[in-house]
Design an enzyme around this catalytic site. Structure first.
Site, mmCIF file in Angstrom:
data_model
loop_
_atom_site.group_PDB
_atom_site.id
_atom_site.type_symbol
_atom_site.label_atom_id
_atom_site.label_comp_id
_atom_site.label_asym_id
_atom_site.label_seq_id
_atom_site.Cartn_x
_atom_site.Cartn_y
_atom_site.Cartn_z
ATOM 1 C CE LYS A 244 -2.210 3.242 2.324
ATOM 2 N NZ LYS A 244 -1.947 4.378 1.517
ATOM 3 C CD GLU B 215 12.615 0.575 10.211
ATOM 4 O OE1 GLU B 215 13.228 1.567 10.635
ATOM 5 O OE2 GLU B 215 12.944 -0.589 10.477
ATOM 6 C CB CYS C 11 12.982 8.729 8.182
ATOM 7 S SG CYS C 11 13.999 7.565 7.288
ATOM 8 C CD GLU D 240 10.037 12.996 11.164
ATOM 9 O OE1 GLU D 240 8.888 12.584 11.345
ATOM 10 O OE2 GLU D 240 10.930 12.314 10.646
HETATM 11 P P1 NAD Z 1 2.101 8.638 7.367
HETATM 12 O O1 NAD Z 1 2.234 7.905 8.649
HETATM 13 O O2 NAD Z 1 1.077 9.712 7.292
HETATM 14 O O3 NAD Z 1 1.757 7.639 6.176
HETATM 15 C C1 NAD Z 1 2.554 6.511 5.899
HETATM 16 C C2 NAD Z 1 1.694 5.454 5.239
HETATM 17 O O4 NAD Z 1 0.714 5.009 6.181
HETATM 18 C C3 NAD Z 1 0.905 5.953 4.034
HETATM 19 O O5 NAD Z 1 0.825 4.920 3.075
HETATM 20 C C4 NAD Z 1 -0.457 6.235 4.621
HETATM 21 O O6 NAD Z 1 -1.497 6.192 3.670
HETATM 22 C C5 NAD Z 1 -0.581 5.099 5.623
HETATM 23 N N1 NAD Z 1 -1.535 5.325 6.709
HETATM 24 C C6 NAD Z 1 -2.011 6.508 7.183
HETATM 25 N N2 NAD Z 1 -2.888 6.283 8.187
HETATM 26 C C7 NAD Z 1 -2.947 4.951 8.360
HETATM 27 C C8 NAD Z 1 -3.658 4.098 9.260
HETATM 28 N N3 NAD Z 1 -4.499 4.576 10.169
HETATM 29 N N4 NAD Z 1 -3.470 2.768 9.174
HETATM 30 C C9 NAD Z 1 -2.613 2.253 8.275
HETATM 31 N N5 NAD Z 1 -1.921 3.003 7.389
HETATM 32 C C10 NAD Z 1 -2.086 4.338 7.440
HETATM 33 O O7 NAD Z 1 3.559 9.184 7.027
HETATM 34 P P2 NAD Z 1 3.971 10.074 5.793
HETATM 35 O O8 NAD Z 1 3.559 11.465 6.092
HETATM 36 O O9 NAD Z 1 3.515 9.434 4.521
HETATM 37 O O10 NAD Z 1 5.563 9.916 5.842
HETATM 38 C C11 NAD Z 1 6.375 10.713 6.610
HETATM 39 C C12 NAD Z 1 6.839 9.990 7.862
HETATM 40 O O11 NAD Z 1 7.517 8.780 7.533
HETATM 41 C C13 NAD Z 1 7.835 10.789 8.641
HETATM 42 O O12 NAD Z 1 7.507 10.783 10.002
HETATM 43 C C14 NAD Z 1 9.147 10.064 8.425
HETATM 44 O O13 NAD Z 1 10.103 10.243 9.413
HETATM 45 C C15 NAD Z 1 8.698 8.668 8.307
HETATM 46 N N6 NAD Z 1 9.709 7.878 7.626
HETATM 47 C C16 NAD Z 1 10.438 6.971 8.338
HETATM 48 C C17 NAD Z 1 11.414 6.208 7.727
HETATM 49 C C18 NAD Z 1 12.218 5.193 8.474
HETATM 50 O O14 NAD Z 1 12.802 4.336 7.835
HETATM 51 N N7 NAD Z 1 12.267 5.242 9.772
HETATM 52 C C19 NAD Z 1 11.639 6.374 6.361
HETATM 53 C C20 NAD Z 1 10.890 7.316 5.670
HETATM 54 C C21 NAD Z 1 9.899 8.042 6.315
#
Ligand code: NAD
Length: 486
Positions: free
Chosen positions: A179, A254, A288, A388
């Site tokens: 997804k 992550e 991230c 962040e």
């Molecule tokens: P997000 O949590 O909003 O979304 C991530 C994914 O989760 C998307 O596909 C989204 O549609 C899905 N999602 C949203 N709500 C959900 C729910 N209730 N249940 C299941 N899935 C759901 O994050 P974002 O804004 O897309 O990405 C940015 C974040 O990702 C930042 O906090 C960043 O630090 C983190 N990040 C972490 C790493 C790592 O390896 N640690 C790498 C890249 C990004």
């Protein structure tokens, strides 16, 4: 090898392209032009049910009888086909994310391809053990797949972060429902085209696009899914952990970061300036592990910040599709507004703005472009030092001595990564041990390799991506006891 353009926009379930059951679609916007570049299917629970059914059928059917070596060959094929289509797929990655084409084409897509190559190589090397036990028994372990894995990924490295999950999951014999983030679904869908070309059996890899609150939540709650591999925001991760408890799914998370990048006075200052710049501005800071807190020894702080600010001012946003561009567009209007809000809070809370701080454009009057931004005189209580931002905003903080540097570096709920710049090898190793972070870079920043584990301490999550450690999260151990008495 086909050079046809990648055009998939429907759901990919059981090797078939199909619209969502509801017929709904969602727009994909190019953040550099603000234009809608595609409409992709917007799935709901019934589509998730169909994907789970396909994944379970494959898990118990053709995928389970394929030899590990053949499975590995197919996974490696995905990597090879990705490289064969690298130009097309890099273009898509830049179009929906806004990152420079040079990053998509020369960093992200090759790294994703390498991930498939690496884990494909592991398929026939994941073995159990024989255990010397008491009594007359043959006791051994089998390392079996976990089952159906849902891989949920964010928008900042849409294809690479998908590869980090899909490659080890498939290599270990699981089936997958991927997804992608709703802002950046195009390259995940391209993976479906490549899986079809490579000859994966139906249902082994399924791709379901849609909103996190519907599709993501449905995957997390679904009783037919065995594991959630998630990358995203820490608050979303916490919600996933709560929801997954209901069906006791295995999860790896992550999550976010607020990584410290520490400069000691004995560092190679020019190298540290380059490292600090790249640590925060690579990927527009939507990384991230971005080195978003720069900790500089008080004795060199003024000179360091001046040079850094001068460097940041020289970095200008450009057309992401131009091969010369090094700083692209912020991924969405929502993200641009969130970052601008943080910049405002930094000013309000008394930090000194020394570079950037405003929206900009590239002469088209369109696009979500921002100036690379540096704040000095940041204190521990400010929001820009604690939260962040996930954008090109650097918070500079000073320290008096090594102990204070370590204490300030660890003063965060996050623990994803950290950097240390020094010529003193003893200090480097000492600080590396003291930092509460899953990755520590010494005299470098933002380097990754498929063979090296990556993941968080503290609220940056748990589990490790890449490396042999990832295999532990995609297998489970069965112990078999055989009575050898006559
Ligand atoms: P997000 O949590 O909003 O979304 C991530 C994914 O989760 C998307 O596909 C989204 O549609 C899905 N999602 C949203 N709500 C959900 C729910 N209730 N249940 C299941 N899935 C759901 O994050 P974002 O804004 O897309 O990405 C940015 C974040 O990702 C930042 O906090 C960043 O630090 C983190 N990040 C972490 C790493 C790592 O390896 N640690 C790498 C890249 C990004």
């Amino acid at each position: 090898m086909s050079s046809a353009a990648i055009t998939a926009k429907q759901l990919f379930i059981a090797n078939e392209w199909r619209p969502s059951t509801s017929g709904k679609t969602m727009p994909v916007v190019n953040p550099a032009t603000e234009e809608v570049i595609a409409e992709v299917a917007s799935a709901d629970r019934s589509d998730v049910d169909a994907a789970v059914a396909a994944a379970r059928t494959a898990l118990n059917g053709p995928w389970s009888v394929l030899s590990a070596r053949e499975r590995g060959r197919l996974v490696r094929q995905l990597g090879e086909r990705l490289m064969a289509r690298a130009d097309d797929i890099a273009r898509l990655e830049t179009l929906h994310n806004g990152k420079p084409i040079s990053e998509s084409r020369h960093i992200e897509i090759p790294a994703a391809a390498e991930c498939f190559e690496y884990f494909g190589g592991w398929s026939d090397k994941v073995t159990g053990e024989t255990i010397p036990v008491k009594g007359n028994h043959l006791t051994y372990t089998l390392r079996e797949p976990v089952g159906v894995v849902a891989a949920i990924v964010p928008w900042n490295f849409p294809l690479l972060l998908a590869a980090w999950k899909v490659a080890p999951a498939l290599a270990c014999g699981n089936t997958v429902i991927l997804k992608p983030a709703s802002q950046t679904p195009l390259t995940a869908l391209a993976l479906g085209e490549l899986a079809l070309e490579a000859g994966f059996p139906p249902g082994v890899l399924n791709i379901v696009t849609g909103a996190g609150s519907t599709v993501g939540q449905a995957l997390v709650e679904h009783p037919g899914i065995d594991k959630i591999a998630f990358t995203g925001d820490t608050s979303t991760g916490k919600g996933i952990m709560r929801s997954a408890a209901e069906t006791l799914k295995k999860i790896t998370l992550e999550l976010g970061g607020k990584s410290p990048n520490i400069v000691l006075p004995d560092a190679d200052i020019e190298a540290a300036i380059r490292g600090a710049t790249m640590g925060i501005f690579y990927g527009k800071g939507e990384v991230c592990a971005a080195g978003s807190r720069l900790l500089v020894d008080r004795s060199i702080k003024d000179e360091f910040v001046d040079k850094l600010a001068a460097r940041a001012k020289k970095m200008t946003a450009g057309d992401p599709m131009d091969p010369k561009t090094r700083f692209g567009a912020i991924s969405s209007r929502k993200q641009l507004e969130a970052v601008l809000d943080y910049i405002e809070s930094g000013k309000q809370e008394g930090a000194t703005l020394v570079a950037g701080g405003a929206r900009t454009d590239i002469g088209t009057g369109k696009g979500y472009f921002l100036q690379p931004t540096v704040f000095a005189d940041v204190t521990a209580s400010m929001r820009i030092s604690r939260e962040e931002i996930f954008g090109p905003v650097l918070a500079t903080i000073d320290f008096a001595d090594l102990d204070e540097a370590i204490a300030k570096a660890n003063d965060t709920p996050y623990g994803l990564a950290a950097g240390i710049w020094t010529r003193d090898i003893k200090k480097a190793h000492y600080v590396a041990r003291k930092l509460q972070a899953g990755t520590v870079w010494v005299n470098t920043y933002n380097v990754y390799d498929t063979a090296a584990p990556f993941g968080g301490y503290k609220q940056s999550g748990f589990g490790r991506e890449m490396s042999a450690h990832a295999l532990e999260h995609y297998t489970q151990i069965k112990t078999v006891w055989v009575d050898l008495n006559q």
